[in-house]
Design a protein around this motif. Structure first.
Motif, PDB file in Angstrom:
ATOM      1  N   GLY A 171       0.819  -1.200   0.000  1.00  0.00           N
ATOM      2  CA  GLY A 171       0.000   0.000   0.000  1.00  0.00           C
ATOM      3  C   GLY A 171       0.853   1.249   0.000  1.00  0.00           C
ATOM      4  N   PHE A 172       0.290   2.316  -0.534  1.00  0.00           N
ATOM      5  CA  PHE A 172       0.993   3.600  -0.640  1.00  0.00           C
ATOM      6  C   PHE A 172       0.027   4.707  -0.231  1.00  0.00           C
ATOM      7  CE2 PHE A 172       2.236   0.523  -3.770  1.00  0.00           C
ATOM      8  CZ  PHE A 172       3.618   0.466  -3.666  1.00  0.00           C
ATOM      9  N   ALA A 173       0.378   5.456   0.798  1.00  0.00           N
ATOM     10  CA  ALA A 173      -0.489   6.529   1.276  1.00  0.00           C
ATOM     11  C   ALA A 173       0.214   7.876   1.170  1.00  0.00           C
ATOM     12  CB  ALA A 173      -0.897   6.276   2.730  1.00  0.00           C
ATOM     13  N   VAL A 174      -0.548   8.874   0.817  1.00  0.00           N
ATOM     14  CA  VAL A 174      -0.036  10.237   0.732  1.00  0.00           C
ATOM     15  C   VAL A 174      -0.935  11.131   1.578  1.00  0.00           C
ATOM     16  CG1 VAL A 174       0.416  12.219  -0.768  1.00  0.00           C
ATOM     17  CG2 VAL A 174       0.908   9.899  -1.578  1.00  0.00           C
ATOM     18  N   GLY A 175      -0.292  11.964   2.397  1.00  0.00           N
ATOM     19  CA  GLY A 175      -1.044  12.883   3.241  1.00  0.00           C
ATOM     20  C   GLY A 175      -0.478  14.279   3.173  1.00  0.00           C
ATOM     21  N   VAL A 176      -1.130  15.204   3.854  1.00  0.00           N
ATOM     22  CA  VAL A 176      -0.692  16.589   3.832  1.00  0.00           C
ATOM     23  C   VAL A 176      -0.771  17.172   5.235  1.00  0.00           C
ATOM     24  CG1 VAL A 176      -2.996  17.507   3.285  1.00  0.00           C
ATOM     25  CG2 VAL A 176      -0.954  18.804   2.638  1.00  0.00           C
ATOM     26  N   VAL A 177       0.171  18.044   5.553  1.00  0.00           N
ATOM     27  CA  VAL A 177       0.184  18.720   6.837  1.00  0.00           C
ATOM     28  C   VAL A 177       0.675  20.150   6.636  1.00  0.00           C
ATOM     29  CG1 VAL A 177       2.526  17.871   7.348  1.00  0.00           C
ATOM     30  CG2 VAL A 177       1.055  18.629   9.218  1.00  0.00           C
ATOM     31  N   ASP A 178       0.080  21.079   7.354  1.00  0.00           N
ATOM     32  CA  ASP A 178       0.557  22.455   7.320  1.00  0.00           C
ATOM     33  C   ASP A 178       1.923  22.496   8.011  1.00  0.00           C
ATOM     34  OD1 ASP A 178       0.933  25.304   7.694  1.00  0.00           O
ATOM     35  OD2 ASP A 178      -1.223  25.514   7.365  1.00  0.00           O
ATOM     36  N   LYS A 179       2.856  23.216   7.435  1.00  0.00           N
ATOM     37  CA  LYS A 179       4.224  23.270   7.975  1.00  0.00           C
ATOM     38  C   LYS A 179       4.250  23.584   9.468  1.00  0.00           C
ATOM     39  CE  LYS A 179       8.705  25.532   7.266  1.00  0.00           C
ATOM     40  NZ  LYS A 179       9.461  26.555   6.497  1.00  0.00           N
ATOM     41  N   LYS A 180       3.388  24.481   9.917  1.00  0.00           N
ATOM     42  CA  LYS A 180       3.379  24.893  11.328  1.00  0.00           C
ATOM     43  C   LYS A 180       2.842  23.795  12.248  1.00  0.00           C
ATOM     44  CE  LYS A 180      -1.205  27.041  11.154  1.00  0.00           C
ATOM     45  NZ  LYS A 180      -1.998  28.278  11.325  1.00  0.00           N
ATOM     46  N   ASN A 181       2.168  22.800  11.675  1.00  0.00           N
ATOM     47  CA  ASN A 181       1.564  21.737  12.486  1.00  0.00           C
ATOM     48  C   ASN A 181       2.336  20.423  12.464  1.00  0.00           C
ATOM     49  OD1 ASN A 181      -0.587  23.410  13.262  1.00  0.00           O
ATOM     50  ND2 ASN A 181      -1.764  22.873  11.421  1.00  0.00           N
ATOM     51  N   ILE A 182       3.488  20.404  11.800  1.00  0.00           N
ATOM     52  CA  ILE A 182       4.284  19.169  11.754  1.00  0.00           C
ATOM     53  C   ILE A 182       4.725  18.788  13.167  1.00  0.00           C
ATOM     54  CG2 ILE A 182       6.450  18.135  10.955  1.00  0.00           C
ATOM     55  CD1 ILE A 182       6.253  19.925   8.476  1.00  0.00           C
ATOM     56  N   LEU A 183       4.522  17.511  13.508  1.00  0.00           N
ATOM     57  CA  LEU A 183       4.984  17.021  14.805  1.00  0.00           C
ATOM     58  C   LEU A 183       6.459  16.647  14.676  1.00  0.00           C
ATOM     59  CD1 LEU A 183       2.100  14.742  16.157  1.00  0.00           C
ATOM     60  CD2 LEU A 183       2.715  17.044  16.886  1.00  0.00           C
ATOM     61  N   SER A 184       7.322  17.558  15.079  1.00  0.00           N
ATOM     62  CA  SER A 184       8.761  17.321  14.986  1.00  0.00           C
ATOM     63  C   SER A 184       9.324  17.008  16.370  1.00  0.00           C
ATOM     64  CB  SER A 184       9.478  18.538  14.400  1.00  0.00           C
ATOM     65  OG  SER A 184       9.322  19.655  15.259  1.00  0.00           O
ATOM     66  N   LYS A 185      10.529  16.458  16.400  1.00  0.00           N
ATOM     67  CA  LYS A 185      11.176  16.093  17.661  1.00  0.00           C
ATOM     68  C   LYS A 185      11.348  17.286  18.607  1.00  0.00           C
ATOM     69  CE  LYS A 185      13.898  12.264  15.773  1.00  0.00           C
ATOM     70  NZ  LYS A 185      15.272  11.720  15.591  1.00  0.00           N
ATOM     71  N   LYS A 186      11.533  18.472  18.031  1.00  0.00           N
ATOM     72  CA  LYS A 186      11.823  19.640  18.860  1.00  0.00           C
ATOM     73  C   LYS A 186      10.652  20.042  19.756  1.00  0.00           C
ATOM     74  CE  LYS A 186      10.643  23.008  15.235  1.00  0.00           C
ATOM     75  NZ  LYS A 186      11.172  24.078  14.365  1.00  0.00           N
ATOM     76  N   LYS A 187       9.452  19.506  19.481  1.00  0.00           N
ATOM     77  CA  LYS A 187       8.295  19.832  20.309  1.00  0.00           C
ATOM     78  C   LYS A 187       8.255  19.014  21.601  1.00  0.00           C
ATOM     79  CE  LYS A 187       5.277  21.503  16.614  1.00  0.00           C
ATOM     80  NZ  LYS A 187       3.930  21.433  16.018  1.00  0.00           N
ATOM     81  N   ILE A 188       9.021  17.930  21.647  1.00  0.00           N
ATOM     82  CA  ILE A 188       9.044  17.065  22.825  1.00  0.00           C
ATOM     83  C   ILE A 188       9.930  17.685  23.897  1.00  0.00           C
ATOM     84  CG2 ILE A 188       9.712  14.772  23.662  1.00  0.00           C
ATOM     85  CD1 ILE A 188       8.976  13.720  20.865  1.00  0.00           C
ATOM     86  N   LYS A 189       9.408  17.762  25.121  1.00  0.00           N
ATOM     87  CA  LYS A 189      10.088  18.466  26.207  1.00  0.00           C
ATOM     88  C   LYS A 189      10.379  17.545  27.404  1.00  0.00           C
ATOM     89  CE  LYS A 189       9.378  22.268  23.843  1.00  0.00           C
ATOM     90  NZ  LYS A 189      10.494  22.893  23.078  1.00  0.00           N
ATOM     91  N   ASN A 190      11.357  17.938  28.173  1.00  0.00           N
ATOM     92  CA  ASN A 190      11.659  17.256  29.428  1.00  0.00           C
ATOM     93  C   ASN A 190      10.428  17.285  30.342  1.00  0.00           C
ATOM     94  OD1 ASN A 190      13.225  16.010  31.466  1.00  0.00           O
ATOM     95  ND2 ASN A 190      13.701  17.995  32.379  1.00  0.00           N
ATOM     96  N   ASN A 191      10.153  16.172  31.001  1.00  0.00           N
ATOM     97  CA  ASN A 191       9.011  15.999  31.917  1.00  0.00           C
ATOM     98  C   ASN A 191       7.684  15.751  31.210  1.00  0.00           C
ATOM     99  OD1 ASN A 191      10.538  16.255  34.318  1.00  0.00           O
ATOM    100  ND2 ASN A 191      10.496  18.494  34.120  1.00  0.00           N
ATOM    101  N   ASP A 192       7.668  15.695  29.876  1.00  0.00           N
ATOM    102  CA  ASP A 192       6.466  15.222  29.183  1.00  0.00           C
ATOM    103  C   ASP A 192       6.183  13.783  29.613  1.00  0.00           C
ATOM    104  OD1 ASP A 192       6.029  17.535  27.787  1.00  0.00           O
ATOM    105  OD2 ASP A 192       6.751  16.782  25.851  1.00  0.00           O
ATOM    106  N   LEU A 193       4.916  13.385  29.540  1.00  0.00           N
ATOM    107  CA  LEU A 193       4.549  12.011  29.858  1.00  0.00           C
ATOM    108  C   LEU A 193       4.342  11.197  28.584  1.00  0.00           C
ATOM    109  CD1 LEU A 193       2.073  12.435  32.865  1.00  0.00           C
ATOM    110  CD2 LEU A 193       4.504  11.856  32.910  1.00  0.00           C
ATOM    111  N   ILE A 194       4.563   9.890  28.691  1.00  0.00           N
ATOM    112  CA  ILE A 194       4.373   8.966  27.567  1.00  0.00           C
ATOM    113  C   ILE A 194       3.140   8.126  27.853  1.00  0.00           C
ATOM    114  CG2 ILE A 194       5.379   7.102  26.214  1.00  0.00           C
ATOM    115  CD1 ILE A 194       8.142   8.096  27.278  1.00  0.00           C
ATOM    116  N   LEU A 195       2.187   8.161  26.939  1.00  0.00           N
ATOM    117  CA  LEU A 195       0.954   7.398  27.088  1.00  0.00           C
ATOM    118  C   LEU A 195       0.885   6.285  26.057  1.00  0.00           C
ATOM    119  CD1 LEU A 195       0.234  10.627  27.654  1.00  0.00           C
ATOM    120  CD2 LEU A 195      -2.014   9.655  28.122  1.00  0.00           C
TER     121      LEU A 195
END
Length: 342
Positions: free
Chosen positions: A157-181
């Motif tokens: 299978g091959f999927a293509v999606g789109v995201v607004d640049k400002k909404n990309i979930l990048s590593k830099k958004k992850i912070k110390n003391n965040d919780l993992i669910l």
């Protein structure tokens, strides 16, 4: 003079049967078109719009298959859910970066065109696309008589999606003391089946006569698209990970920044019955963690203050629960304790 005539059909390829299958796909997919401007099935390529409301659209693409879960489908002669697995394996990866799935294409290669089997597979693909609000825009079916044994096939299978640049979930958004669910899985999904089948063959288990395994092994992969996109739209998560082959540690490390560590408390993981069965039947702790999701289908990384809001958006069966936290450190993943299998 040699009057013997050679045809494609005599070589094992039936173009007429393939054409009938394309017409079937076109008929079932066109029912869902709505205001869609383009008719893609049967053409050389597919044409689709990029949503106009996205100011800086970025394209995200994923591809995957379902591995040897196909052999379970063959053994049980049940093909109407394997297509859901196919869609799930790509779209569940796509949403990790915050992208909304737009379109999906499939590739089916088979020993010989079998219309009932192919129609059943396609109905699953369409079901998967519906679950992920994604459009099936095309694909390819290849009849390959010398490449595959009688009755054998493979799908991709091959999927293509789109995201607004400002909404990309990048590593830099992850912070110390965040919780993992952990969001629960609904079973094996589509990973580790070579090991499962090896175990079953070694123990000479007939899955057709084992109702537990028969149900567990063919159960289609949970699709997390709507839940994850809902969380992203409400800005409730800083990161996420699809738990596929490689298990919890190998997949969560892919989204952790170099200066942080994901500390996972394995004692908090809630294994499903199929994983307890595998463990009981001779698979080591290390192998379980490396090969299977062990009951965790997806991981979320979020600010502790947002946990209650996140949990309220899920049904009881898939309500996320805390299994760890983000801390400072050089090791991307640190595992503590052990899963309670029994």
């Amino acid at each position: 003079m040699n009057k013997k005539l050679f045809t494609y059909k005599k070589s094992g390829v039936d173009i007429n049967a393939a054409d009938k299958f394309v017409k079937f796909i076109s008929s079932v997919s066109s029912k869902k078109k709505g205001k869609k401007k383009f008719s893609n099935i049967g053409g050389f390529g597919s044409i689709s719009d990029i949503p106009h409301h996205i100011k800086q659209p970025k394209i995200v693409a994923c591809t995957d298959g379902v591995g040897t879960k196909i052999e379970i489908a063959n053994a049980l002669n049940k093909f109407n859910t394997i297509g859901i697995d196919l869609v799930a394996m790509s779209v569940n990866d796509l949403i990790v970066q915050g992208a909304k799935p737009l379109l999906f294409l499939d590739y089916i290669s088979i020993n010989k065109i079998n219309l009932p089997k192919l129609k059943s597979i396609m109905k699953g693909i369409i079901n998967g696309c519906k679950q992920s609000d994604c459009e099936l825009v095309g694909g390819e079916t290849a009849e390959m008589p010398d490449t595959y044994e009688k009755g054998k096939f493979d799908i991709a299978g091959f999927a293509v999606g789109v995201v607004d640049k400002k909404n990309i979930l990048s590593k830099k958004k992850i912070k110390n003391n965040d919780l993992i669910l952990a969001i629960p899985s609904n079973g094996l999904h589509s990973n580790g089946y070579s090991l499962v089948r090896y175990l079953i063959n070694q123990k000479k288990i007939n899955i057709k006569k084992n109702s537990f395994l028969k149900n567990e092994l063919i159960r289609p992969t949970k699709i997390y698209v709507k839940e994850i996109l809902n969380l992203i739209s409400k800005k409730l998560i800083n990161g996420c990970a699809n738990i596929t082959g490689g298990g919890i540690p190998d997949n969560i490390k892919r989204v952790i920044p170099n200066n942080l560590t994901a500390e996972i408390d394995l004692r908090k993981v809630r294994p499903l019955d199929i994983f307890k069965w595998l463990k009981k039947n001779g698979v080591s702790n290390k192998e379980m963690l490396k090969t299977f999701n062990c009951g965790v289908g997806f991981c979320l990384i979020a600010d502790p203050k947002k946990i209650i809001k996140i949990q309220k958006l899920f049904t009881k069966d898939f309500k996320p629960y805390v299994i760890g936290k983000i801390s400072k450190g050089t090791h991307k993943v640190k595992l503590n304790g052990a899963i309670n299998w029994f």
